[in-house]
Scaffold this motif. Structure first.
Motif, short mmCIF file in Angstrom:
data_model
loop_
_atom_site.label_atom_id
_atom_site.label_comp_id
_atom_site.label_asym_id
_atom_site.label_seq_id
_atom_site.Cartn_x
_atom_site.Cartn_y
_atom_site.Cartn_z
N PHE A 1 0.72 -1.19 0.08
CA PHE A 1 -0.06 0.05 -0.16
C PHE A 1 1.05 1.22 -0.07
N LYS A 2 1.89 1.46 0.80
CA LYS A 2 2.75 2.33 0.86
C LYS A 2 3.52 2.50 -0.41
N ALA A 3 4.10 1.46 -0.83
CA ALA A 3 4.95 1.45 -2.08
C ALA A 3 4.11 2.18 -3.35
N VAL A 4 3.00 1.59 -3.38
CA VAL A 4 2.07 2.19 -4.61
C VAL A 4 1.72 3.60 -4.36
N ARG A 5 1.70 4.02 -3.29
CA ARG A 5 1.53 5.55 -3.08
C ARG A 5 2.65 6.31 -2.86
N ARG A 6 3.81 5.67 -3.13
CA ARG A 6 5.29 6.24 -3.18
C ARG A 6 5.56 7.04 -1.84
N GLU A 7 5.15 6.24 -0.81
CA GLU A 7 5.16 7.00 0.57
C GLU A 7 6.45 6.29 1.17
#
Length: 378
Positions: A350-356
């Motif tokens: 989830f964090k990777a897809v949002r580039r967070e």
């Protein structure tokens, strides 16, 4: 992401028992709700091959590549089970977070240059492209390498997730994951997080139990409970220099393996097998207890997850070592022990897809927080 999104998290840990997977719904603010859990055990021959690949051996590049394909196929079976449970089509899932199977973990070693620090390496067997092909879903994998490149340990990855799920503003909470290796997260009420690998979790206990009883693990710690702790052996084990290192630090089967155990058993009088099992269980407990005392003296509770949470004898030893600190399963906080790490990799995807950024410099020692994981489109 302006609406709720579905993610799958897959975890096959150092216990090598198989793959746990969850399907979770995330709101835009990151709030998570697990909707389904599935488990796919590894066949004995496949588990044995993964164990062998933790050490150098003949034709290991070829064997590791084939094992990566096997991991992807086991992962795909769990994905199908989760979709079948919930009735979702692959297109409904934004991405899969697939950790892979760690077989070597040697961060910050080997390759330092006069003007550059060592990076070392961490190796997780996987074939994310094959998993994307088999599942029809984007895959996020290779979560550890980016942190290593930034000078970090690359592990543990779950403390930031633990903070979001278990952190409390009223006081300090410690979260202990006992898989093959044990790792501890210390969650302070002001939001500061520490986390590191304490030492062995189930890895040595499982090895000894399998060798001497033919059972894959010591159910509930019942066999260990029949033995007597050898204090001579226990002191030898607790003398391992890794245990006295200050965080950030991480470890794995590269260190805590059967050869390491045999070295410590040498020159000791023969001990009954159940006494060694009792001592290994006490070793796992005391390594964790010492770290709680040293780094979380004000902890209001110890939340335990991973397979070790089902070892009643181990849980009782943890409680004995932490008088006044409630020792509870993560189930009491809404997330069953075998779902926690898989849910963490859904969160990491989830964090990777949002580039967070998802790493914490206070945990890994990296030069800064980084976006973790590489995306393999379906």
């Amino acid at each position: 992401m302006s609406t709720d999104a579905l993610f799958i998290g897959l975890m096959s840990g150092t216990s090598l028992d198989g793959v746990d997977g969850v399907l979770a719904r995330f709101s835009p603010d990151g709030t998570m709700q697990v909707q389904a859990h599935a488990f796919n055990p590894f066949p004995d021959a496949f588990k044995a091959e993964l164990l062998q690949l933790n050490q150098s051996g003949p034709d290991e590049l070829h064997r590791a590549a084939l094992a990566g394909n096997g991991i992807a196929r086991h992962y795909a079976q769990v994905v199908q089970a989760l979709l079948a449970q919930t009735g979702h089509a692959p297109e409904a899932v934004t991405a899969i977070g697939a950790h892979g199977q760690t077989v070597r973990h040697r961060p910050l070693e080997f390759d330092g240059l006069p003007d550059q620090p060592a990076v070392g390496y961490t190796l997780q067997l996987n074939n994310p492209s094959l998993l994307a092909e088999l599942s029809g879903i984007d895959v996020v994998a290779d979560f550890r390498s980016r942190d290593l490149a930034a000078g970090g340990q690359g592990a543990p990855l779950v403390p930031a997730f633990h903070q979001g799920v278990f952190g409390q503003s009223q006081g300090c909470v410690a979260v202990l994951n006992i898989g093959g290796i044990s790792n501890l997260s210390v969650l302070q009420p002001d939001g500061h997080v520490m986390g590191w690998d304490c030492g062995p979790g189930n890895a040595l206990m499982d090895h000894w139990c399998q060798t001497h009883t033919g059972q894959a693990f010591d159910r509930n710690g019942d066999w260990a409970a029949t033995g007597q702790t050898s204090h001579t052996l226990l002191e030898r084990l607790l003398g391992e220099s890794y245990l006295s290192k200050q965080p950030p630090k991480s470890t794995g089967r590269d260190l805590f393996n059967p050869a390491w155990l045999q070295q410590h058993l040498s020159n000791l009088p023969d001990l009954p097998a159940q006494d060694i099992q009792a001592t290994l269980t006490a070793f796992t407990a005391q390594a964790c207890v010492r770290d709680v005392h040293a780094h979380a003296p004000g902890a209001q509770r110890l939340i335990v997850c991973g397979g070790g949470a089902f070892n009643g004898h181990l849980m009782s030893l943890l409680a004995q070592g932490l008088p006044g600190v409630p020792v509870v399963s993560s189930e009491a906080h809404g997330l069953p022990p075998l779902q926690v790490e898989a849910a963490a990799f859904a969160w990491l995807a989830f964090k990777a897809v949002r580039r967070e950024p998802a790493s914490l410099t206070s945990v890994t020692g990296a030069r800064g927080a980084r976006v973790l994981g590489a995306v393999y489109p379906r």
